[in-house]
Design a protein around this motif. Sequence first.
Motif, mmCIF file in Angstrom:
data_model
loop_
_atom_site.group_PDB
_atom_site.id
_atom_site.type_symbol
_atom_site.label_atom_id
_atom_site.label_comp_id
_atom_site.label_asym_id
_atom_site.label_seq_id
_atom_site.Cartn_x
_atom_site.Cartn_y
_atom_site.Cartn_z
ATOM 1 N N GLU A 61 0.817 -1.206 0.000
ATOM 2 C CA GLU A 61 0.000 0.000 0.000
ATOM 3 C C GLU A 61 0.856 1.263 0.000
ATOM 4 N N ILE A 62 2.079 1.143 0.489
ATOM 5 C CA ILE A 62 3.038 2.245 0.409
ATOM 6 C C ILE A 62 4.374 1.671 -0.048
ATOM 7 N N PRO A 63 5.163 2.473 -0.763
ATOM 8 C CA PRO A 63 6.423 1.952 -1.292
ATOM 9 C C PRO A 63 7.522 1.865 -0.248
ATOM 10 N N ALA A 64 8.449 0.975 -0.503
ATOM 11 C CA ALA A 64 9.665 0.842 0.291
ATOM 12 C C ALA A 64 10.731 0.275 -0.635
ATOM 13 N N GLU A 65 11.985 0.544 -0.318
ATOM 14 C CA GLU A 65 13.092 0.024 -1.105
ATOM 15 C C GLU A 65 13.423 -1.381 -0.604
ATOM 16 N N ILE A 66 12.693 -2.361 -1.145
ATOM 17 C CA ILE A 66 12.811 -3.763 -0.720
ATOM 18 C C ILE A 66 14.165 -4.316 -1.177
ATOM 19 N N ILE A 67 14.893 -4.919 -0.227
ATOM 20 C CA ILE A 67 16.186 -5.521 -0.577
ATOM 21 C C ILE A 67 16.175 -7.039 -0.407
ATOM 22 N N TYR A 68 15.128 -7.562 0.247
ATOM 23 C CA TYR A 68 15.015 -9.010 0.445
ATOM 24 C C TYR A 68 13.564 -9.305 0.798
ATOM 25 N N GLU A 69 13.063 -10.410 0.295
ATOM 26 C CA GLU A 69 11.751 -10.881 0.739
ATOM 27 C C GLU A 69 11.615 -12.361 0.458
ATOM 28 N N ASP A 70 10.807 -12.991 1.296
ATOM 29 C CA ASP A 70 10.447 -14.387 1.109
ATOM 30 C C ASP A 70 9.036 -14.561 1.671
ATOM 31 N N ASP A 71 8.626 -15.788 1.887
ATOM 32 C CA ASP A 71 7.259 -16.044 2.346
ATOM 33 C C ASP A 71 6.989 -15.548 3.764
ATOM 34 N N HIS A 72 8.050 -15.314 4.545
ATOM 35 C CA HIS A 72 7.879 -14.991 5.957
ATOM 36 C C HIS A 72 8.238 -13.558 6.335
ATOM 37 N N VAL A 73 9.197 -12.965 5.614
ATOM 38 C CA VAL A 73 9.698 -11.642 5.977
ATOM 39 C C VAL A 73 9.910 -10.763 4.752
ATOM 40 N N ILE A 74 10.000 -9.471 5.027
ATOM 41 C CA ILE A 74 10.386 -8.470 4.030
ATOM 42 C C ILE A 74 11.474 -7.631 4.681
ATOM 43 N N ALA A 75 12.479 -7.251 3.904
ATOM 44 C CA ALA A 75 13.522 -6.353 4.391
ATOM 45 C C ALA A 75 13.625 -5.169 3.433
ATOM 46 N N PHE A 76 13.777 -3.997 4.018
ATOM 47 C CA PHE A 76 13.878 -2.789 3.205
ATOM 48 C C PHE A 76 14.832 -1.811 3.882
ATOM 49 N N ASN A 77 15.337 -0.881 3.089
ATOM 50 C CA ASN A 77 16.267 0.105 3.612
ATOM 51 C C ASN A 77 15.553 1.088 4.525
ATOM 52 N N ASP A 78 16.199 1.399 5.664
ATOM 53 C CA ASP A 78 15.678 2.377 6.613
ATOM 54 C C ASP A 78 15.724 3.760 5.960
ATOM 55 N N ILE A 79 14.703 4.568 6.181
ATOM 56 C CA ILE A 79 14.674 5.909 5.584
ATOM 57 C C ILE A 79 15.590 6.888 6.321
ATOM 58 N N ASN A 80 16.081 6.504 7.497
ATOM 59 C CA ASN A 80 17.006 7.327 8.269
ATOM 60 C C ASN A 80 18.207 6.465 8.669
ATOM 61 N N PRO A 81 19.054 6.096 7.693
ATOM 62 C CA PRO A 81 20.119 5.123 7.967
ATOM 63 C C PRO A 81 21.158 5.623 8.963
ATOM 64 N N GLN A 82 21.579 4.688 9.821
ATOM 65 C CA GLN A 82 22.605 4.960 10.822
ATOM 66 C C GLN A 82 23.920 4.255 10.485
ATOM 67 N N ALA A 83 24.003 3.655 9.317
ATOM 68 C CA ALA A 83 25.193 2.959 8.834
ATOM 69 C C ALA A 83 25.082 2.894 7.310
ATOM 70 N N PRO A 84 26.187 2.577 6.617
ATOM 71 C CA PRO A 84 26.100 2.469 5.155
ATOM 72 C C PRO A 84 24.980 1.529 4.689
ATOM 73 N N THR A 85 24.794 0.417 5.396
ATOM 74 C CA THR A 85 23.612 -0.425 5.179
ATOM 75 C C THR A 85 22.828 -0.430 6.474
ATOM 76 N N HIS A 86 21.583 -0.005 6.399
ATOM 77 C CA HIS A 86 20.680 -0.044 7.552
ATOM 78 C C HIS A 86 19.337 -0.514 7.025
ATOM 79 N N ALA A 87 19.090 -1.798 7.216
ATOM 80 C CA ALA A 87 17.854 -2.417 6.739
ATOM 81 C C ALA A 87 16.954 -2.748 7.924
ATOM 82 N N LEU A 88 15.670 -2.787 7.665
ATOM 83 C CA LEU A 88 14.677 -3.243 8.634
ATOM 84 C C LEU A 88 14.097 -4.535 8.105
ATOM 85 N N ILE A 89 14.097 -5.553 8.940
ATOM 86 C CA ILE A 89 13.560 -6.862 8.576
ATOM 87 C C ILE A 89 12.302 -7.062 9.391
ATOM 88 N N ILE A 90 11.176 -7.241 8.704
ATOM 89 C CA ILE A 90 9.888 -7.353 9.390
ATOM 90 C C ILE A 90 9.190 -8.649 9.003
#
Length: 121
Positions: A12-41
């Motif tokens: 319903e809203i966009p996100a920069e998805i970097i990984y997904e499978d049947d159980h989780v989605i991971a996307f880049n944090d909009i306020n990164p605290q490191a060169p890679t800062h992903a949220l896995i939900i």
Amino acid sequence: MDCLFCKIVNNEIPAEIIYEDDHVIAFNDINPQAPTHALIIPRKHIATLNDIEPEDCEVVGHMVMAASKIAEQQGFASDGYRTVFNCNSHGGQTVYHIHLHLLGGKPMGWPPYQDTLKTPV
């Protein structure tokens, strides 16, 4: 339900998805605290760590496995990375859908921030 992360799960809203499978989605944090800062939900809504039920243990473990896969894909698994769950307001949680922060791509210090609480004398 008016959950920001559920809206990402439901496209319903966009996100920069970097990984997904049947159980989780991971996307880049909009306020990164490191060169890679992903949220896995998890695709399933679980508000806080306190709300995890026995049947949720597998998906929480899967979140950690996804962090390892993403770290490998991003090229910093062997150098190291940090994972963090925040729980409720004092723990720093601002979106009430559990999420695992994955931070990597630079050396991490400890403690991660200066504590502002004063110890009574």
